[in-house]
Design a protein around this motif. Structure first.
Motif, PDB file in Angstrom:
ATOM      1  N   ASN A 102       8.576   6.733 -63.154  1.00  0.00           N
ATOM      2  CA  ASN A 102       9.471   5.740 -63.748  1.00  0.00           C
ATOM      3  C   ASN A 102      10.439   5.179 -62.713  1.00  0.00           C
ATOM      4  OD1 ASN A 102       8.313   6.047 -66.276  1.00  0.00           O
ATOM      5  ND2 ASN A 102       9.783   7.598 -66.929  1.00  0.00           N
ATOM      6  N   GLU A 105       8.480   2.767 -60.363  1.00  0.00           N
ATOM      7  CA  GLU A 105       8.090   1.522 -61.031  1.00  0.00           C
ATOM      8  C   GLU A 105       9.278   0.586 -61.209  1.00  0.00           C
ATOM      9  OE1 GLU A 105       4.188   2.933 -63.641  1.00  0.00           O
ATOM     10  OE2 GLU A 105       6.130   2.701 -64.626  1.00  0.00           O
ATOM     11  N   PHE A 106      10.416   1.131 -61.594  1.00  0.00           N
ATOM     12  CA  PHE A 106      11.581   0.279 -61.844  1.00  0.00           C
ATOM     13  C   PHE A 106      12.272  -0.137 -60.552  1.00  0.00           C
ATOM     14  CE2 PHE A 106      16.132  -0.310 -62.559  1.00  0.00           C
ATOM     15  CZ  PHE A 106      16.111  -1.314 -63.512  1.00  0.00           C
ATOM     16  N   GLU A 107      12.591   0.851 -59.701  1.00  0.00           N
ATOM     17  CA  GLU A 107      13.403   0.561 -58.521  1.00  0.00           C
ATOM     18  C   GLU A 107      12.649  -0.277 -57.493  1.00  0.00           C
ATOM     19  OE1 GLU A 107      16.499   1.049 -58.158  1.00  0.00           O
ATOM     20  OE2 GLU A 107      16.872   2.289 -59.936  1.00  0.00           O
ATOM     21  N   GLU A 110      12.523  -3.860 -58.698  1.00  0.00           N
ATOM     22  CA  GLU A 110      13.821  -4.500 -58.491  1.00  0.00           C
ATOM     23  C   GLU A 110      14.027  -4.863 -57.028  1.00  0.00           C
ATOM     24  OE1 GLU A 110      16.405  -5.354 -60.703  1.00  0.00           O
ATOM     25  OE2 GLU A 110      14.696  -5.170 -62.053  1.00  0.00           O
TER      26      GLU A 110
END
Length: 219
Positions: A102, A105-107, A110
């Motif tokens: 997670n 995938e997010f960082e 971004e």
């Protein structure tokens, strides 16, 4: 054809499941999963291609202490980057794999949305063996067989952030990475890249690039 030659059937099936509904997205998409051997994480990056994308991705993994064991960089015919990385988790990590996935995938997504220049590579800890038995960097740049691109071959001592250092120099010279093959044998890294850029047709620029790479890789 190059894509199918460089990726295994399981990777292709994974990519197809993810991308069949997101072919023409406008923003970066990052997906990750536990590798088949459970010794690392596979990361897929799919996004409209842009300058410094490879450098930004490598810098992210360098800052977060994920060691890149393998990278397969591919640019589609309609101008999208479809890159796959196999990364090893940081030493002494005792967290849950789902949390790590997670986080990546997010960082990373971004990070890839930013328009600012990628940050400088982080200085990681060099192994004791490499300190006592350093490997002198070797850099070779030559045209490929069809004279369309150039092949960059590098031999150097493996260290945290090594790929980020290489990517930073290539970005400084405004070169694009078409594909990459990463190989680590103990403390020895043997990497090759297919690169392009107008500066590669100038002998003085090539010599300066080789010198810059050797300086960046020297321990």
């Amino acid at each position: 054809m190059v894509y199918f030659l460089r990726h295994e059937a399981r990777e292709i099936a994974w990519h197809a499941r993810i991308l069949n509904r997101f072919v023409n997205i406008d923003t970066p998409m990052v997906r990750a999963r536990l590798s088949d051997d459970h010794e690392g994480i596979q990361v897929l990056v799919y996004t409209p291609d842009k300058p410094e994308l490879f450098a930004r991705t490598c810098a992210f993994f360098g800052r977060t202490n994920y060691s890149i064991a393998d990278a397969k960089v591919y640019t589609t015919r309609h101008g999208y980057a479809l890159d796959t990385f196999h990364v090893f988790i940081p030493e002494h990590h005792d967290g849950d794999y789902r949390d790590m996935i997670n986080f990546i995938e997010f960082e990373l997504a971004e990070c890839l949305r930013l328009e600012t220049p990628p940050p400088p590579p982080a200085n990681g800890r060099i192994s004791r063996h490499l300190k006592h038995f350093p490997i002198a960097p070797q850099v070779l740049i030559r045209p490929d067989d069809k004279d369309n691109y150039y092949v960059l071959s590098i031999v150097a001592g493996d260290r945290p952030g090594l790929l980020a250092r290489i990517a930073k120099v290539l970005a400084d010279y405004r070169l694009s990475v078409q594909s990459a093959k990463i190989m680590t044998l103990g403390s020895r890294a043997e990497d090759s890249f297919l690169i392009s850029g107008p500066g590669l047709k100038d002998d003085k620029t090539v010599l300066a690039l080789e010198s810059a790479l050797i300086s960046a890789l020297r321990i």
